[in-house]
Design a protein around this motif. Structure first.
Motif, PDB file in Angstrom:
ATOM      1  N   THR A   1      13.238  41.454 -30.509  1.00 40.21           N
ATOM      2  CA  THR A   1      12.776  41.269 -31.880  1.00 40.21           C
ATOM      3  C   THR A   1      13.926  41.380 -32.865  1.00 40.21           C
ATOM      4  N   TRP A   2      13.790  40.692 -34.013  1.00 36.60           N
ATOM      5  CA  TRP A   2      14.773  40.804 -35.075  1.00 36.60           C
ATOM      6  C   TRP A   2      14.721  42.166 -35.753  1.00 36.60           C
ATOM      7  N   TRP A   3      13.644  42.921 -35.511  1.00 42.40           N
ATOM      8  CA  TRP A   3      13.562  44.276 -36.044  1.00 42.40           C
ATOM      9  C   TRP A   3      14.657  45.174 -35.486  1.00 42.40           C
TER      10      TRP A   3
ATOM     11  N   VAL B   1      17.298  44.257 -29.210  1.00 37.84           N
ATOM     12  CA  VAL B   1      17.828  42.945 -29.600  1.00 37.84           C
ATOM     13  C   VAL B   1      17.276  41.815 -28.735  1.00 37.84           C
TER      14      VAL B   1
END
Length: 548
Positions: free
Chosen positions: A86-88, A83
């Protein structure tokens, strides 16, 4: 039907309780009793469903709901790990949770179907299908994920799980599932007919628990171990945010920390092998790539050879490997480099079990997503033989495991079958949390717990070097020593032990898990075929009645 009715079954309380107890059974809580009772609410709930198609549908819904709670509590760290970067992170967390919950839905539905069809005893059906579910998620090609199987929940109590050298982690999962099923049977019998009816399941439970525990205690007292090597472990403590912002600065920080940590060893400590953590040398690729062009990283090799000379020991260190693929192209690897006195660099091990998404996007060519951050295109390494080192006692051999490769028992078995005496696990667990206590996730405790199981399964000692911790030594009995604190620079010297001979598990592999998977498939096929036969017979009976 609303989305809530599709996801949350009726009488969901036992499923919530069971999922929460499963979370408490795993590290960092490691509550012993919960491993033997956590599944009881789930089993009792399943047994309360009607033996009909509607009951089977409820079983699948309940299994999925139970899985959501269970896997969210155990694997929430997947979100925490990414978190900050990245938004991944959302996808990386939700995808495994939903997939694993779908497997749990399949397990629950299959148990209900077989129980309804054949009335096989609960103490057999439940552990067979539970273990088959674990086998499934451990054999999903590029997304295999045998992280924290049920048997691993007992890794904090090695004196109880010595039978892992016979049946492995999934064999212990079968054992725990059977114990939970017997307790559930006893509870149901008591609720229906009183104490007398519960005596049978209680006696069966005692026998089920006594055998493996007695064997484990006997092995604990009689297993002969011997010191095989003396190792130095270095934990530089370089935070992940620095590594992301400036790889050159983070590598420099690691090297300076190493100089401070290892300087007291010179002339005072004798070591056969010095172990540094995963990707400690990350500033650039260590290997020359002529067609790129890239000259390699001679300064890093000089540093490693300097450690070899000053400590008079062999060295293993994590770095970025690369294979030249032609003009302007190369294949990167997460690698471990081995240096030897007088010979310099003698081996590069490339990580074979790479982390899905972060290190390699599964099932698609890496270049398709090369522009998206944190979707790695790392190569998959080959199976390698153990690396032999010289020791004061003669020679020894170790098998390399990078990061979460410690969760894959086939790799440890491969090394032992090919002559390894101990395991070396180099890792970077800084992804799993930060220094502040509130930002530390359960993975910081779950990850090293797997190494305990690998040591018991193979009866090999293990040495672990973590960039930010935990670094530790595990002996062939599963006992942990020299455990370092998280997010603190540390270094220590310790002996690593081994045993002679191969365990049953090393020789023959996952017999229990494979057998459970085969039996589950056959039982499920027979149940489905039986339903079709019944349907045909009913249709024929109806036709005969109408014609008559």
């Amino acid at each position: 039907m609303s989305w809530r009715d599709r996801v949350v079954p009726e009488r969901a309380g036992p499923l919530v309780a069971g999922g929460m107890l499963m979370g408490l059974a795993h590290p960092p809580f490691h509550l012993l009793v919960t491993s033997f009772v956590a599944l009881v609410p789930f089993i009792v709930w399943l047994e309360g469903l009607p033996p009909t198609a509607e009951g089977r549908k409820q079983a699948r819904t309940g299994g999925f709901f139970f899985g959501l709670i269970y896997y969210t509590l155990v694997l929430y760290w997947l979100f925490v790990a990414l978190v900050f970067y990245t938004w991944w992170a959302v996808f990386a967390f939700l995808a495994p949770i939903l997939i694993l919950s779908a497997f749990m839905s399949w397990v629950a539905g299959a148990i209900h179907l077989v129980r309804s069809r054949f009335r096989w005893p609960l103490y057999l059906v439940f552990p067979v299908f539970w273990t088959a579910g674990e086998v499934l998620r451990a054999h999903l090609l590029e997304v295999s994920f045998p992280w924290m199987q049920f048997g691993d929940s007992l890794s904090g109590y090695p004196i109880l799980i010595g039978a892992a050298d016979l049946v492995g982690s999934r064999g212990l999962s079968f054992w725990l599932a059977a114990a939970n099923a017997l307790i559930a049977m006893g509870f149901l019998a008591f609720r229906a007919r009183g104490w007398r009816a519960a005596r049978g399941p209680a006696l069966a439970l005692l026998v089920t628990l006594a055998g493996p525990v007695a064997y484990s205690v006997a092995r604990w007292q009689t297993l002969e171990t011997r010191t095989v090597a003396r190792v130095g472990i270095v934990q530089p403590n370089v935070p992940q945010h620095l590594r992301d912002l400036d790889p050159v600065a983070s590598t420099d920080s690691a090297l300076r920390a190493t100089a401070t940590l290892t300087s007291p060893w010179v002339g005072r400590e004798r070591m056969d092998l010095v172990i540094f953590p995963e990707t400690m040398l990350q500033a650039t690729v260590l290997d020359p790539l002529p067609s790129y062009p890239h000259p390699g990283w001679p300064a890093a090799q000089e540093w490693a050879e300097g450690i070899v000379a000053t400590q008079e020991a062999e060295v293993v260190v994590g770095g970025r490997g690369g294979d030249d693929l032609g003009p302007g192209r190369y294949q990167p690897f997460n690698s471990a480099y081995h240096f030897r006195p007088g010979d310099g660099l003698v081996n590069r091990y490339d990580k074979r079990f790479v982390v899905p998404i972060v290190e390699r996007v599964p099932f698609v060519p890496p270049e398709w997503l090369s522009r998206i951050p944190y979707t790695g295109g790392l190569g998959v390494g080959d199976w390698q033989s153990p690396i032999e080192i010289s020791t004061e006692r003669g020679t020894a051999a170790y098998g390399t495991m990078i990061c979460y490769e410690s969760i894959f028992s086939p790799l440890a078995r491969h090394y032992r079958r090919n002559g390894a005496d101990f395991l070396v696990n180099i890792t970077n667990d800084s992804w799993y949390g930060r220094d502040a206590w509130w930002s530390r996730s359960s993975a910081l405790w779950q990850h090293p717990a797997h190494l305990v199981m690998r040591s018991i399964e193979t009866r090999m000692g293990a040495a672990r070097s973590g960039l930010t911790g935990v670094s530790m030594i595990v002996d062939p009995l599963g006992r942990v020593s020299h455990r370092t604190e998280l997010f603190e620079p540390a270094a220590f010297v310790a002996d690593v032990a081994t045993t002679d001979g191969l365990t049953v598990y090393v020789r023959f592999g996952d017999i229990v898990g494979t057998t459970a998977a085969v039996v589950a498939i056959l039982a499920l096929c027979a149940s489905i075929w039986g339903r079709k036969v019944d349907k045909v017979e009913v249709e024929r009976s109806n036709e005969a009645r109408e014609s008559g």
